[in-house]
Enzyme design. Structure first.
Site, PDB file in Angstrom:
ATOM      1  N   HIS A   1       0.799  -1.231   0.000  1.00  0.00           N
ATOM      2  CA  HIS A   1       0.000   0.000   0.000  1.00  0.00           C
ATOM      3  C   HIS A   1       0.828   1.274   0.000  1.00  0.00           C
ATOM      4  O   HIS A   1       0.278   2.364  -0.116  1.00  0.00           O
ATOM      5  CB  HIS A   1      -0.948   0.031   1.200  1.00  0.00           C
ATOM      6  CG  HIS A   1      -0.273   0.367   2.496  1.00  0.00           C
ATOM      7  ND1 HIS A   1       0.452  -0.551   3.207  1.00  0.00           N
ATOM      8  CD2 HIS A   1      -0.177   1.525   3.188  1.00  0.00           C
ATOM      9  CE1 HIS A   1       0.940   0.025   4.293  1.00  0.00           C
ATOM     10  NE2 HIS A   1       0.586   1.279   4.302  1.00  0.00           N
TER      11      HIS A   1
HETATM   12  C1  UD1 Z   1      -2.240   5.367   6.192  1.00  0.00           C
HETATM   13  C2  UD1 Z   1      -0.980   5.773   6.970  1.00  0.00           C
HETATM   14  C3  UD1 Z   1       0.073   4.661   6.850  1.00  0.00           C
HETATM   15  C4  UD1 Z   1      -0.485   3.321   7.256  1.00  0.00           C
HETATM   16  C5  UD1 Z   1      -1.741   3.037   6.431  1.00  0.00           C
HETATM   17  C6  UD1 Z   1      -2.372   1.708   6.803  1.00  0.00           C
HETATM   18  C7  UD1 Z   1      -0.453   8.173   7.042  1.00  0.00           C
HETATM   19  C8  UD1 Z   1       0.451   9.209   6.494  1.00  0.00           C
HETATM   20  N1  UD1 Z   1      -0.397   6.978   6.426  1.00  0.00           N
HETATM   21  O1  UD1 Z   1      -1.912   5.325   4.835  1.00  0.00           O
HETATM   22  O2  UD1 Z   1       1.158   4.996   7.694  1.00  0.00           O
HETATM   23  O3  UD1 Z   1       0.472   2.321   7.041  1.00  0.00           O
HETATM   24  O4  UD1 Z   1      -2.672   4.092   6.673  1.00  0.00           O
HETATM   25  O5  UD1 Z   1      -3.535   1.522   6.098  1.00  0.00           O
HETATM   26  O6  UD1 Z   1      -1.178   8.444   7.963  1.00  0.00           O
HETATM   27  N2  UD1 Z   1      -9.510   4.545   2.519  1.00  0.00           N
HETATM   28  C9  UD1 Z   1     -10.661   3.811   2.499  1.00  0.00           C
HETATM   29  N3  UD1 Z   1     -11.187   3.430   3.679  1.00  0.00           N
HETATM   30  C10 UD1 Z   1     -10.602   3.726   4.867  1.00  0.00           C
HETATM   31  C11 UD1 Z   1      -9.422   4.468   4.874  1.00  0.00           C
HETATM   32  C12 UD1 Z   1      -8.875   4.867   3.679  1.00  0.00           C
HETATM   33  O7  UD1 Z   1     -11.231   3.534   1.453  1.00  0.00           O
HETATM   34  O8  UD1 Z   1     -11.141   3.345   5.923  1.00  0.00           O
HETATM   35  C13 UD1 Z   1      -8.924   4.998   1.253  1.00  0.00           C
HETATM   36  C14 UD1 Z   1      -8.815   6.506   1.196  1.00  0.00           C
HETATM   37  O9  UD1 Z   1      -9.931   7.090   0.667  1.00  0.00           O
HETATM   38  C15 UD1 Z   1      -7.600   6.708   0.339  1.00  0.00           C
HETATM   39  C16 UD1 Z   1      -6.762   5.481   0.607  1.00  0.00           C
HETATM   40  O10 UD1 Z   1      -7.604   4.510   1.183  1.00  0.00           O
HETATM   41  O11 UD1 Z   1      -7.941   6.731  -1.013  1.00  0.00           O
HETATM   42  C17 UD1 Z   1      -5.586   5.780   1.476  1.00  0.00           C
HETATM   43  O12 UD1 Z   1      -5.973   6.087   2.828  1.00  0.00           O
HETATM   44  P1  UD1 Z   1      -5.128   7.087   3.754  1.00  0.00           P
HETATM   45  O13 UD1 Z   1      -5.564   6.999   5.163  1.00  0.00           O
HETATM   46  O14 UD1 Z   1      -5.096   8.417   3.101  1.00  0.00           O
HETATM   47  O15 UD1 Z   1      -3.650   6.598   3.688  1.00  0.00           O
HETATM   48  P2  UD1 Z   1      -3.049   5.163   3.724  1.00  0.00           P
HETATM   49  O16 UD1 Z   1      -2.387   4.969   2.423  1.00  0.00           O
HETATM   50  O17 UD1 Z   1      -4.062   4.152   4.155  1.00  0.00           O
END
Ligand code: UD1
Length: 367
Positions: A203
């Site tokens: 990821h």
């Molecule tokens: C975040 C953390 C990372 C951790 C990861 C685990 C930061 C900088 N990064 O990155 O350290 O390893 O989480 O997952 O805080 N999304 C969903 N559902 C959710 C959450 C997110 O669909 O419940 C989608 C969001 O819309 C986005 C993507 O997943 O498109 C990324 O989510 P985001 O929380 O921005 O960052 P991660 O890449 O998950």
């Protein structure tokens, strides 16, 4: 009176905050829990509260997704009034996600003490958003709990007084030991018994946001899958990018699962022959489980998993991944041993320290 306001926001926070909340309750420290809502899907958030017996959050900020600036700013805006009304003696943050730095920054500026659990880890790669969060959170923390001794040297290099740092071990490994017996057998999660398989998690923006990098990674994973079945619990970011870049055909032959709950993931890793990952926490969990781990990154902020554990850094280069995989298939991979203080008692060490520290830290710091 609430002594400690604990913060969790994203998936990797939940397994760290669970034993801390339990240990604070056991030692009679009055704590409240705040969920920022950085992760909000049932699969990324609610399931973890249920699986890990984390108390229902006292406060929920419901910030959701956004750019780093938007997400961090929203947490800060919504956290400040809660902090002002709760008036805790200290705010406790864990790990390195955006919620961690956002809440630490608000607390520090309101003159409230900051406690950082899992401090001092450094990849020395400022292209990782988490590295920025780690460095900044540590700079404004009053009490820093570390999981491995290398973290102390990192913090001293940045001018942090070692008197504020305490080596307590790894709270995430507390959670792992506590739940190992309850882990869901992999045959149940997979719906079939596989004699041997690899688990892949992917990821990190550096691996999944660039189409060429992601395509090359999926190609080599496809080759591995022809030898050893690969199970891929798919992170929403990665799923979105695979679709956007038109790479769906490259994962057709893999066993794709949705993001898994804690107990499913634990069972899946425990029973695996090999784990391939770009996660931070999974490098540590595989070390505790004694399962070989190939980390698809050029660096790690958790060097003890390389020196003592089962981890090998292979980066995103297909040839290096192929060679490391062949080695695991021939010699079974690195055996490793359990790092010092990864013994299931880290959260209790934290609680005992806080018992003595909180009375001295009473009163708001002069802002
Ligand atoms: C975040 C953390 C990372 C951790 C990861 C685990 C930061 C900088 N990064 O990155 O350290 O390893 O989480 O997952 O805080 N999304 C969903 N559902 C959710 C959450 C997110 O669909 O419940 C989608 C969001 O819309 C986005 C993507 O997943 O498109 C990324 O989510 P985001 O929380 O921005 O960052 P991660 O890449 O998950």
């Amino acid at each position: 009176m609430t002594q400690v306001l604990c913060v969790a926001g994203a998936r990797p926070n939940f397994m760290k905050i669970a034993p801390v909340m339990a240990a604070l309750a056991e030692t009679g420290i009055a704590a409240q829990l705040l969920h920022t809502g950085q992760h909000y899907d049932a699969a990324m958030s609610d399931g973890f509260f249920a699986d890990l017996g984390i108390p229902h959050p006292d406060h929920h900020l419901e910030v959701g997704s956004g750019s780093h600036a938007v997400q961090t700013a929203e947490v800060m805006k919504r956290f400040e009034p809660v902090l002002d009304s709760v008036k805790p003696q200290a705010v406790l943050v864990v790990g390195d996600v955006n919620s961690t730095i956002a809440c630490a920054l608000v607390a520090a500026k309101r003159g409230v003490r900051v406690i950082h659990v899992e401090a001092g880890l450094r990849s020395y790669d400022r292209a990782m958003p988490e590295e920025i969060n780690r460095v900044l959170t540590d700079q404004i923390s009053d009490l820093l709990f570390i999981t491995e001794k290398s973290a102390l040297a990192n913090l001293q290099r940045e001018g942090i007084d070692p008197a504020r740092v305490e080596f307590v071990g790894n709270v995430m490994i507390d959670t792992l030991y506590r739940n190992l017996e309850r882990a869901v057998p992999s045959c149940q999660t997979l719906g079939t018994a596989l004699p041997a398989y690899a688990v892949l998690t992917l990821h990190r923006p550096s691996n999944v946001d660039d189409p060429a990098t992601l395509a090359a990674l999926l190609d080599v994973i496809g080759e591995i899958n022809a030898v050893l079945p690969v199970v891929l619990p798919l992170h929403p970011r990665t799923r979105g990018n695979i679709e956007k870049f038109g790479l769906s055909a490259k994962i057709n032959a893999l066993r794709i699962l949705p993001p898994l709950g804690y107990l499913d993931m634990l069972g899946l890793m425990r029973d695996a022959k090999l784990v391939l990952t770009d996660s931070g926490g999974i490098q540590e969990e595989t070390t505790a489980l004694g399962v070989p781990c190939l980390t698809l990154r050029d660096n790690t902020e958790r060097p003890i998993t390389l020196t003592d554990g089962t981890n090998t850094l292979v980066g995103a280069d297909p040839a290096a991944i192929r060679a490391a995989f062949d080695q695991v298939m021939t010699n079974g991979g690195r055996a490793g041993c359990i790092p010092e203080y990864w013994d299931g008692r880290a959260a209790m060490r934290i609680a005992h320290t806080l018992k003595g520290w909180l009375p001295q830290a009473a009163g708001v710091r002069s802002a």
